[in-house]
Structures are given as structure tokens and as C-alpha cells.
Design a protein around this motif. Sequence first.
Motif, PDB file in Angstrom:
ATOM      1  N   GLU A  78       0.833  -1.195   0.000  1.00  0.00           N
ATOM      2  CA  GLU A  78       0.000   0.000   0.000  1.00  0.00           C
ATOM      3  C   GLU A  78       0.873   1.252   0.000  1.00  0.00           C
ATOM      4  O   GLU A  78       0.570   2.222  -0.682  1.00  0.00           O
ATOM      5  CB  GLU A  78      -0.918   0.032   1.228  1.00  0.00           C
ATOM      6  CG  GLU A  78      -2.006  -1.001   1.219  1.00  0.00           C
ATOM      7  CD  GLU A  78      -1.670  -2.221   2.069  1.00  0.00           C
ATOM      8  OE1 GLU A  78      -0.497  -2.395   2.477  1.00  0.00           O
ATOM      9  OE2 GLU A  78      -2.594  -3.015   2.314  1.00  0.00           O
ATOM     10  N   GLU A  79       1.962   1.209   0.750  1.00  0.00           N
ATOM     11  CA  GLU A  79       2.854   2.358   0.852  1.00  0.00           C
ATOM     12  C   GLU A  79       3.472   2.705  -0.499  1.00  0.00           C
ATOM     13  O   GLU A  79       3.590   3.875  -0.852  1.00  0.00           O
ATOM     14  CB  GLU A  79       3.959   2.092   1.893  1.00  0.00           C
ATOM     15  CG  GLU A  79       3.454   2.090   3.321  1.00  0.00           C
ATOM     16  CD  GLU A  79       2.803   0.762   3.737  1.00  0.00           C
ATOM     17  OE1 GLU A  79       2.916  -0.245   2.991  1.00  0.00           O
ATOM     18  OE2 GLU A  79       2.142   0.739   4.780  1.00  0.00           O
ATOM     19  N   LYS A  87      -3.234   6.548  -3.753  1.00  0.00           N
ATOM     20  CA  LYS A  87      -3.973   6.364  -2.494  1.00  0.00           C
ATOM     21  C   LYS A  87      -5.430   5.982  -2.753  1.00  0.00           C
ATOM     22  O   LYS A  87      -5.996   5.138  -2.061  1.00  0.00           O
ATOM     23  CB  LYS A  87      -3.910   7.617  -1.629  1.00  0.00           C
ATOM     24  CG  LYS A  87      -4.558   7.415  -0.277  1.00  0.00           C
ATOM     25  CD  LYS A  87      -4.340   8.567   0.663  1.00  0.00           C
ATOM     26  CE  LYS A  87      -4.933   8.236   2.020  1.00  0.00           C
ATOM     27  NZ  LYS A  87      -4.655   9.284   2.993  1.00  0.00           N
ATOM     28  N   PRO A 103      -3.975   2.618   7.731  1.00  0.00           N
ATOM     29  CA  PRO A 103      -2.499   2.578   7.653  1.00  0.00           C
ATOM     30  C   PRO A 103      -1.840   2.289   8.984  1.00  0.00           C
ATOM     31  O   PRO A 103      -2.357   2.454  10.018  1.00  0.00           O
ATOM     32  CB  PRO A 103      -2.116   3.949   7.130  1.00  0.00           C
ATOM     33  CG  PRO A 103      -3.340   4.782   7.167  1.00  0.00           C
ATOM     34  CD  PRO A 103      -4.503   3.902   7.416  1.00  0.00           C
TER      35      PRO A 103
END
Length: 103
Positions: A78-79, A87, A103
Motif C-alpha cells: 500500500e505504501e 492512495k 495505515p
Amino acid sequence: MSYIIGSPCISTCDTACVAVCPVDCIHGPIDITGAGAEVAEMTKSQLIGKSLYINPDECIDCGACIPECPVDAIYETEEDAIADGEKEAVINNYKFFGLKYEP
């Protein structure tokens, strides 16, 4: 953490990644349990705005999908996706499975 399918998949929905996933965790663009089978029946105009998604609860982070994606839409984390301006793809991925990205 899970692999994420980013915006290059939108309106493409190529299922090459689905075929190599050893745990069948790639779903969509409509069926949250299927393996993209509905894509074969859809026209290009029906695919507009739709994407495939990786279930974060099922993904084993093996990476088999990455080299198979013809549009380079898959991020390892995801980062990584967020750092590349994806995003919204991360949030939509979790949302597709009825989950909330935290997160």
C-alpha cells in the motif's frame, strides 16, 4: 499489507494476473468472490471505470502477479502505491471487499 492494483488497470481488467495467483485472491470488477470471470463477457465500454482488486485478507505476497500484469498496475505494498499517487486505488481496493484501509 497487501499487493494493490493501481489505476492502470481501470478500464483494462486484463486477467493475466488472475491466472497465476496461487491463492485466487484477485477478484472483480463486480464479483468479490470470483476470479474475474465476468470480464470475459464484458465489452470494452462495459469495462470503463472498472478494475480488478486484490483481497488483502487472502493475498500471500508471493509476487506472482507482478510480471504478468501487462499494464504494470500492481504494487507490492500500500505504501508503494500511495507514494506513486495511488492512495485512491488503495482505498478502493479495501472498499471493494467491504474493508476499511487503516495505515
